[in-house]
Design a protein around this motif. Sequence first.
Motif, PDB file in Angstrom:
ATOM      1  N   PHE A 277       0.830  -1.203   0.000  1.00 51.25           N
ATOM      2  CA  PHE A 277       0.000   0.000   0.000  1.00 51.25           C
ATOM      3  C   PHE A 277       0.869   1.260   0.000  1.00 51.25           C
ATOM      4  O   PHE A 277       0.710   2.152  -0.846  1.00 51.25           O
ATOM      5  CB  PHE A 277      -0.920  -0.030   1.227  1.00 51.25           C
ATOM      6  N   TYR A 278       1.811   1.328   0.928  1.00 47.33           N
ATOM      7  CA  TYR A 278       2.642   2.530   1.047  1.00 47.33           C
ATOM      8  C   TYR A 278       3.688   2.633  -0.055  1.00 47.33           C
ATOM      9  O   TYR A 278       3.969   3.720  -0.563  1.00 47.33           O
ATOM     10  CB  TYR A 278       3.304   2.574   2.422  1.00 47.33           C
ATOM     11  N   GLN A 279       4.275   1.511  -0.439  1.00 46.51           N
ATOM     12  CA  GLN A 279       5.269   1.547  -1.521  1.00 46.51           C
ATOM     13  C   GLN A 279       4.637   1.996  -2.829  1.00 46.51           C
ATOM     14  O   GLN A 279       5.255   2.737  -3.606  1.00 46.51           O
ATOM     15  CB  GLN A 279       5.929   0.180  -1.686  1.00 46.51           C
ATOM     16  N   SER A 280       3.413   1.563  -3.077  1.00 52.86           N
ATOM     17  CA  SER A 280       2.747   1.966  -4.327  1.00 52.86           C
ATOM     18  C   SER A 280       2.491   3.471  -4.341  1.00 52.86           C
ATOM     19  O   SER A 280       2.583   4.115  -5.391  1.00 52.86           O
ATOM     20  CB  SER A 280       1.431   1.198  -4.508  1.00 52.86           C
ATOM     21  N   ALA A 281       2.191   4.056  -3.162  1.00 54.13           N
ATOM     22  CA  ALA A 281       1.974   5.504  -3.089  1.00 54.13           C
ATOM     23  C   ALA A 281       3.276   6.255  -3.355  1.00 54.13           C
ATOM     24  O   ALA A 281       3.300   7.236  -4.104  1.00 54.13           O
ATOM     25  CB  ALA A 281       1.423   5.883  -1.711  1.00 54.13           C
ATOM     26  N   VAL A 282       4.386   5.778  -2.741  1.00 57.20           N
ATOM     27  CA  VAL A 282       5.693   6.403  -2.946  1.00 57.20           C
ATOM     28  C   VAL A 282       6.098   6.319  -4.417  1.00 57.20           C
ATOM     29  O   VAL A 282       6.506   7.317  -5.029  1.00 57.20           O
ATOM     30  CB  VAL A 282       6.762   5.726  -2.057  1.00 57.20           C
ATOM     31  N   ASP A 283       5.968   5.133  -5.001  1.00 52.77           N
ATOM     32  CA  ASP A 283       6.395   4.930  -6.392  1.00 52.77           C
ATOM     33  C   ASP A 283       5.562   5.743  -7.368  1.00 52.77           C
ATOM     34  O   ASP A 283       6.095   6.301  -8.333  1.00 52.77           O
ATOM     35  CB  ASP A 283       6.326   3.437  -6.748  1.00 52.77           C
ATOM     36  N   LYS A 284       4.257   5.830  -7.111  1.00 55.89           N
ATOM     37  CA  LYS A 284       3.395   6.600  -8.015  1.00 55.89           C
ATOM     38  C   LYS A 284       3.732   8.093  -7.949  1.00 55.89           C
ATOM     39  O   LYS A 284       3.762   8.781  -8.978  1.00 55.89           O
ATOM     40  CB  LYS A 284       1.922   6.393  -7.652  1.00 55.89           C
ATOM     41  N   ALA A 285       4.022   8.592  -6.744  1.00 51.86           N
ATOM     42  CA  ALA A 285       4.388  10.010  -6.603  1.00 51.86           C
ATOM     43  C   ALA A 285       5.702  10.311  -7.316  1.00 51.86           C
ATOM     44  O   ALA A 285       5.853  11.359  -7.949  1.00 51.86           O
ATOM     45  CB  ALA A 285       4.492  10.375  -5.124  1.00 51.86           C
ATOM     46  N   LEU A 286       6.655   9.376  -7.235  1.00 54.07           N
ATOM     47  CA  LEU A 286       7.957   9.588  -7.874  1.00 54.07           C
ATOM     48  C   LEU A 286       7.874   9.527  -9.394  1.00 54.07           C
ATOM     49  O   LEU A 286       8.714  10.102 -10.089  1.00 54.07           O
ATOM     50  CB  LEU A 286       8.966   8.551  -7.374  1.00 54.07           C
ATOM     51  N   GLU A 287       6.873   8.842  -9.914  1.00 49.68           N
ATOM     52  CA  GLU A 287       6.691   8.760 -11.371  1.00 49.68           C
ATOM     53  C   GLU A 287       6.219  10.086 -11.954  1.00 49.68           C
ATOM     54  O   GLU A 287       6.394  10.348 -13.138  1.00 49.68           O
ATOM     55  CB  GLU A 287       5.666   7.666 -11.718  1.00 49.68           C
ATOM     56  N   SER A 288       5.619  10.939 -11.117  1.00 46.29           N
ATOM     57  CA  SER A 288       5.073  12.206 -11.593  1.00 46.29           C
ATOM     58  C   SER A 288       6.192  13.207 -11.836  1.00 46.29           C
ATOM     59  O   SER A 288       6.990  13.474 -10.943  1.00 46.29           O
ATOM     60  CB  SER A 288       4.084  12.767 -10.566  1.00 46.29           C
ATOM     61  N   PRO A 289       6.278  13.795 -13.034  1.00 46.65           N
ATOM     62  CA  PRO A 289       7.365  14.752 -13.320  1.00 46.65           C
ATOM     63  C   PRO A 289       7.224  16.070 -12.568  1.00 46.65           C
ATOM     64  O   PRO A 289       8.207  16.746 -12.314  1.00 46.65           O
ATOM     65  CB  PRO A 289       7.247  14.969 -14.835  1.00 46.65           C
ATOM     66  N   ASP A 290       5.997  16.452 -12.199  1.00 43.96           N
ATOM     67  CA  ASP A 290       5.803  17.755 -11.551  1.00 43.96           C
ATOM     68  C   ASP A 290       5.503  17.650 -10.062  1.00 43.96           C
ATOM     69  O   ASP A 290       5.247  18.658  -9.400  1.00 43.96           O
ATOM     70  CB  ASP A 290       4.682  18.545 -12.248  1.00 43.96           C
ATOM     71  N   GLY A 291       5.522  16.436  -9.511  1.00 45.15           N
ATOM     72  CA  GLY A 291       5.382  16.266  -8.068  1.00 45.15           C
ATOM     73  C   GLY A 291       4.012  16.592  -7.509  1.00 45.15           C
ATOM     74  O   GLY A 291       3.878  16.948  -6.339  1.00 45.15           O
ATOM     75  N   TYR A 292       2.947  16.460  -8.329  1.00 48.76           N
ATOM     76  CA  TYR A 292       1.630  16.881  -7.849  1.00 48.76           C
ATOM     77  C   TYR A 292       1.067  15.969  -6.761  1.00 48.76           C
ATOM     78  O   TYR A 292       0.133  16.346  -6.039  1.00 48.76           O
ATOM     79  CB  TYR A 292       0.649  17.015  -9.031  1.00 48.76           C
TER      80      TYR A 292
END
Length: 484
Positions: A277-292
């Motif tokens: 659950f938490y790793q998926s949130a971290v990884d998805k945020a890091l995939e975003s180029p603008d950090g939204y």
Amino acid sequence: MFIFDGLDELQPPLDFHYTPVLTDVVEPSSVHTILVNLIRGKLLPSARLWITTRPAAVHQIPIQYVDSETEIRGFTNQRKEEYFRKRLQDKELASKIISHIGTSRSLNTMCHIPVFCWITATVLDQVLKDKEKTELPNTLTELYIHFLVVQVKQDNAKYRKNVLTDGIWNSETEKIFLSMGKLAFEQLEKRNLLFYEEDLKEYGIDINTASTYPGVFIETFKEESILNQKRLFCFVHRSIQEFLAALYVFLVFMKAGDNLVKRSRSALQPESKFKQFYQSAVDKALESPDGYLDMFTRFLLGLSLKTNQDLLQGLWKKTKNVPQVQKMLIQHIKKNIRDSPSVEKSIRMFHWLSELNDHSLEEEIQQYLSGEVLEKDLTSSQWSALIFVLLSSQKVFDVFDFKKFCKSKEALRWLTPVMNASKKSLLFSCNLSQRSCIFLVPMLTAENSCLRELDLIDNDLHDEGVDLLSYGLRSPTCRLEVLR
């Protein structure tokens, strides 16, 4: 000249890929088509445009259409203090709050935002008056949980005196906050910051009911008058939307086991399920180029801590064995810091570590800063920690002298953000190489360049480095005063 104020509030966002070209000024067209073509320079090409928007929304406009960019950071340290002393009549209380903010890197960094100062003052004023409270909130998640509790307490005291004996939360407020959280999360995914009345009704939020909760909803939402006379709402600050979104995702996961970040439901064991659950949130945020999704993830990570979960007692029925995944998350984030080529992303991840109460890399780097010269080559994680510590320091660098870091050939590459944030930078004995010039030239040519003195003695530039450097020195925006 056109001034577009708050471009991030436009619904829906601009689309530069599929919007047709428009060059005829008398041809009827939609607002979006007109805006896109004004920015492209296809419509009224000699017009000047001045656009304001939140930092996270800057990437709406492709870089080739931007001539210059300026960031207005908000309150200085002096203005923060002025705000708290004017906001709180009790001088001793104001001094305690100012002192506490100074000891918390997370709160001090965020308090450059005026609205965040209001949230901080609201919470700390109440917490310091509560004799049962022994510790003040140090992280953003703690602060926003307290903010939520303060709002609900005020609402209960004013409108629902009969529920005060039953604890802070009741079924009505729980239902409303789940609805608010669902709206916050699903609209955050769509990058929507503004909502019409029909949007609220779709999520089961009744405006008339909401108006009886002024401490929760009128303070949380603001209503604006727009041209078509529809009622338009938004959260007072984007961080409130991000916090409620994270709270909703956390509560849904705790109650039903659904991972809304991945849109999945797992049959794994509890501890593995939490990790995923938490790793998926971290990884998805890091995939975003603008950090939204950065702030949303920051709050979600903060909610993984038992201390913060305890503050939410009554909003959900806590099971006895909630896996504690703090150590695993810290290691996962540190690995991403080591592997990240981006200084900006690394700094964002250090804020996540702060939310998990881990300051080990910062403490490690403080030892190096205690010496006059940085003798040792640092790892990528240590460089990231150094930048984070320097940029989030209360001390504003009037003059940033490079001498302390000159022994490392990687120093210039890593310390560029710190030098750009200072008022004046000096490069002496800078151990420059040909590769260093790649990072030096943007500093010389930047519109708001702060580089004033450059000493080129004992550097190994080669012809290519000298060519690059000459290009930077010829730039009309170069503001160098002394060249040795």
